[in-house]
Scaffold this active site. Structure first.
Site, PDB file in Angstrom:
ATOM      1  N   GLY A   1       0.798  -1.231   0.000  1.00 43.73           N
ATOM      2  CA  GLY A   1       0.000   0.000   0.000  1.00 43.73           C
ATOM      3  C   GLY A   1       0.822   1.269   0.000  1.00 43.73           C
ATOM      4  O   GLY A   1       0.293   2.362  -0.166  1.00 43.73           O
TER       5      GLY A   1
ATOM      6  N   HIS B   1      -1.855  -1.444   8.042  1.00 36.67           N
ATOM      7  CA  HIS B   1      -1.979  -2.819   7.527  1.00 36.67           C
ATOM      8  C   HIS B   1      -2.888  -3.713   8.367  1.00 36.67           C
ATOM      9  O   HIS B   1      -3.208  -4.825   7.977  1.00 36.67           O
ATOM     10  CB  HIS B   1      -0.610  -3.471   7.297  1.00 36.67           C
ATOM     11  CG  HIS B   1       0.423  -3.183   8.334  1.00 36.67           C
ATOM     12  ND1 HIS B   1       0.229  -3.411   9.677  1.00 36.67           N
ATOM     13  CD2 HIS B   1       1.680  -2.683   8.216  1.00 36.67           C
ATOM     14  CE1 HIS B   1       1.335  -3.073  10.343  1.00 36.67           C
ATOM     15  NE2 HIS B   1       2.221  -2.611   9.484  1.00 36.67           N
TER      16      HIS B   1
ATOM     17  N   ASN C   1       5.893  -7.175   4.724  1.00 37.61           N
ATOM     18  CA  ASN C   1       6.020  -5.913   3.993  1.00 37.61           C
ATOM     19  C   ASN C   1       6.794  -6.176   2.709  1.00 37.61           C
ATOM     20  O   ASN C   1       7.814  -6.874   2.729  1.00 37.61           O
ATOM     21  CB  ASN C   1       6.807  -4.893   4.827  1.00 37.61           C
ATOM     22  CG  ASN C   1       6.095  -4.548   6.118  1.00 37.61           C
ATOM     23  OD1 ASN C   1       4.929  -4.868   6.293  1.00 37.61           O
ATOM     24  ND2 ASN C   1       6.794  -3.895   7.031  1.00 37.61           N
TER      25      ASN C   1
ATOM     26  N   GLN D   1      -6.943  -2.281   0.155  1.00 34.66           N
ATOM     27  CA  GLN D   1      -7.339  -1.969   1.521  1.00 34.66           C
ATOM     28  C   GLN D   1      -8.308  -0.794   1.490  1.00 34.66           C
ATOM     29  O   GLN D   1      -8.491  -0.155   0.457  1.00 34.66           O
ATOM     30  CB  GLN D   1      -6.120  -1.701   2.403  1.00 34.66           C
ATOM     31  CG  GLN D   1      -5.305  -0.496   2.083  1.00 34.66           C
ATOM     32  CD  GLN D   1      -4.024  -0.423   2.924  1.00 34.66           C
ATOM     33  OE1 GLN D   1      -2.948  -0.588   2.389  1.00 34.66           O
ATOM     34  NE2 GLN D   1      -4.126  -0.183   4.212  1.00 34.66           N
TER      35      GLN D   1
ATOM     36  N   LYS E   1      14.044   0.956   3.936  1.00 35.14           N
ATOM     37  CA  LYS E   1      13.218   2.129   4.253  1.00 35.14           C
ATOM     38  C   LYS E   1      13.878   3.414   3.757  1.00 35.14           C
ATOM     39  O   LYS E   1      13.224   4.430   3.570  1.00 35.14           O
ATOM     40  CB  LYS E   1      13.007   2.244   5.775  1.00 35.14           C
ATOM     41  CG  LYS E   1      12.350   1.037   6.416  1.00 35.14           C
ATOM     42  CD  LYS E   1      10.885   0.961   6.070  1.00 35.14           C
ATOM     43  CE  LYS E   1      10.195  -0.216   6.735  1.00 35.14           C
ATOM     44  NZ  LYS E   1       8.922  -0.555   6.087  1.00 35.14           N
TER      45      LYS E   1
END
Length: 502
Positions: free
Chosen positions: A109, A217, A245, A184, A390
């Protein structure tokens, strides 16, 4: 109503009257918004808003912090198993029989904005021109070909990533992997003061662009169930999902954990496994598993009372953290959804929008549902199963010769003498992927590196080697070009390119 409540009996009634008033206003606003939805969106919007109303109701009911610090205990010994013990069981004679009960789910997402990229984060190239999504598909295809199985891939997209992801899926039509997607929910951001939606209508563009958000999530359970995909997969004989993830390159299918799940007697089946790993100083903010009210419970930093934050970050008291690699029973998700028994703490995420407006987002985390499942278990896995990308500092590690790539999986190079990764901190000149790539003519040799700090306007020539501790700091207005072929071992390189021993 408020005046009556106060005069007739005090604060509790007054607060209840305010809550009622807020819920009624929210209901009216959502109905107003829903009336602007297109025919195609009407049913999805209704389901989304039903979920949001439940979350908003719980948010208004909650008083004070969601945990009582005095009740938090260490988990019992047998509730977190060492990976070695799980692995010692070996594999079944027929690996295909357990693999065919599995579905791989990737949380897809997120956007790549924090790394300066447009579009879904999963489409950023991380290794040899391969994106996160490419590597995931390669891993599952390798499994399916090796064991002659049909493990599908499911992507949970958000309204931010859905369109771009769907376009790119065309390129995998000839792969030996069946790919499903579902979205989602789309929830309304609410004004911090009025606690009402800021959206004018259901559109996602123009002045409404910042009015919506995907609610974390933890939304996977409701939206997976609502999409119809959960029932479809159960009908196909699937029993477990492995959720992770998409930016965690260490989260590959582990046959030993899967076998452990499938080999339990039916009444004792683990419905939920959370992979945890040992905390280092870099992981002090990660959620941890605790025992609370007789159940395993995920404790996140956002739930910790301010006075205990340092204690929570301590590596000695809370030794492990959640990798967000989760193995969950499909029939259990269905049961809990139908009983409305999925219990997850609400995360209140404050944001300030571009125009300066303060809003809040109500979110949940997928791991927080651990306490709702039967026979939940933590497995303490090797650090190699947690390799998130990240930042560009993480990207530098996975692009380097510290790792070798095989069938979509990254493994630490055998030439590295110790299994930990170097501590790497790249400064703000490296934050965006494009700028980062322009600063390296080639990725340095990092096999013998322990620690790298780079700050300021720094570029690297071809075939640079970094060893030990290397600190490179270009002062404001200065530029440092590390020459091609340079070997920096325990060196500090400062403002005017003086190279000092560290």
């Amino acid at each position: 109503d408020f005046r009556k409540a106060v005069t007739n009996g005090g604060m509790a009634q007054f607060q209840e009257a305010i809550r009622q008033e807020l819920e009624n206003s929210m209901k009216q606003d959502l109905e107003r918004l829903q009336a602007t939805a297109s025919k195609d969106e009407a049913e999805i919007t209704r389901k989304d808003f039903d979920g949001f109303k439940k979350l908003f109701h719980r948010f208004l009911q909650e008083k004070g912090p969601s945990v009582d610090w005095g009740k938090i205990q260490r988990p019992p010994e047998d509730s977190i198993q060492p990976y070695e013990k799980i692995k010692s069981k070996g594999l079944p004679d027929n690996v295909a029989s357990v693999l065919n009960k599995l579905v791989v789910v990737k949380l897809n997402g997120g956007l790549g904005t924090s790394m300066g990229c447009k579009g879904p984060k999963s489409l950023i190239s991380v290794r040899n021109e391969n994106t996160f999504l490419d590597l995931t598909v390669q891993q599952i295809e390798h499994l399916n070909k090796t064991y002659n199985t049909e493990v599908p891939l499911v992507l949970m997209n958000s309204f931010n990533t859905d369109e771009d992801t769907d376009k790119i899926l065309q390129k995998y039509t000839h792969c030996h992997v069946k790919i499903h997607t579902f979205n989602q929910s789309r929830y309304p951001r609410i004004n911090k003061e009025s606690l009402l939606p800021i959206a004018k209508d259901m559109s996602k563009t123009g002045e409404n662009a910042e009015s919506w958000y995907p609610p974390g999530h933890g939304d996977i359970y409701g939206s997976f169930y609502n999409s119809g995909l959960l029932d479809k997969l159960i009908a196909e004989g699937k029993e477990y999902i492995f959720v992770s993830n998409i930016d965690n390159l260490g989260a590959t299918v582990d046959l030993y954990i899967l076998n452990h799940l499938m080999s339990q007697p039916n009444g004792k089946r683990c419905e939920f496994v959370m992979e945890v790993t040992d905390k280092t100083r870099a992981d002090v903010k990660g959620g941890t598993l605790t025992q609370y009210g007789g159940k395993l419970r995920l404790l996140e930093i956002a739930q910790v009372p301010k006075a205990h934050v340092d204690e929570f970050k301590s590596v000695s008291k809370f030794k492990i953290f959640n990798t967000n690699n989760l193995w969950i029973s499909l029939p259990a998700i269905k049961r809990l959804q139908e009983q409305n028994a999925m219990d997850m703490e609400i995360i209140v995420n404050p944001k300030t929008l571009n125009g300066g407006l303060n809003v809040i987002q109500l979110e949940t985390a997928v791991g927080a549902a651990v306490k709702s499942f039967d026979n939940a278990l933590g497995i303490n896995v090797p650090r190699s199963r947690f390799l998130p990308v990240k930042t560009t500092s993480d990207l530098l590690l996975v692009m380097s010769n510290l790792y070798s790539l095989n069938a979509g999986s990254l493994t630490m190079s055998e030439k590295r003498e110790f299994p930990t990764v170097p501590l790497t901190k790249l400064g703000s000149s490296f934050t965006k992927v494009q700028e980062f790539l322009m600063r390296f003519e080639s990725i340095p040799d990092m096999l013998e590196l322990d620690h790298l700090t780079v700050s300021g306007d720094v570029t690297f020539g071809k075939n640079v080697s970094l060893k030990g501790t290397v600190i490179i700091i270009a002062n404001h207005g200065d530029r440092i070009d590390i020459p091609a072929g340079a070997v920096l071992e325990n060196k500090i390189v400062s403002g005017n390119l003086r190279i000092l021993d560290h």
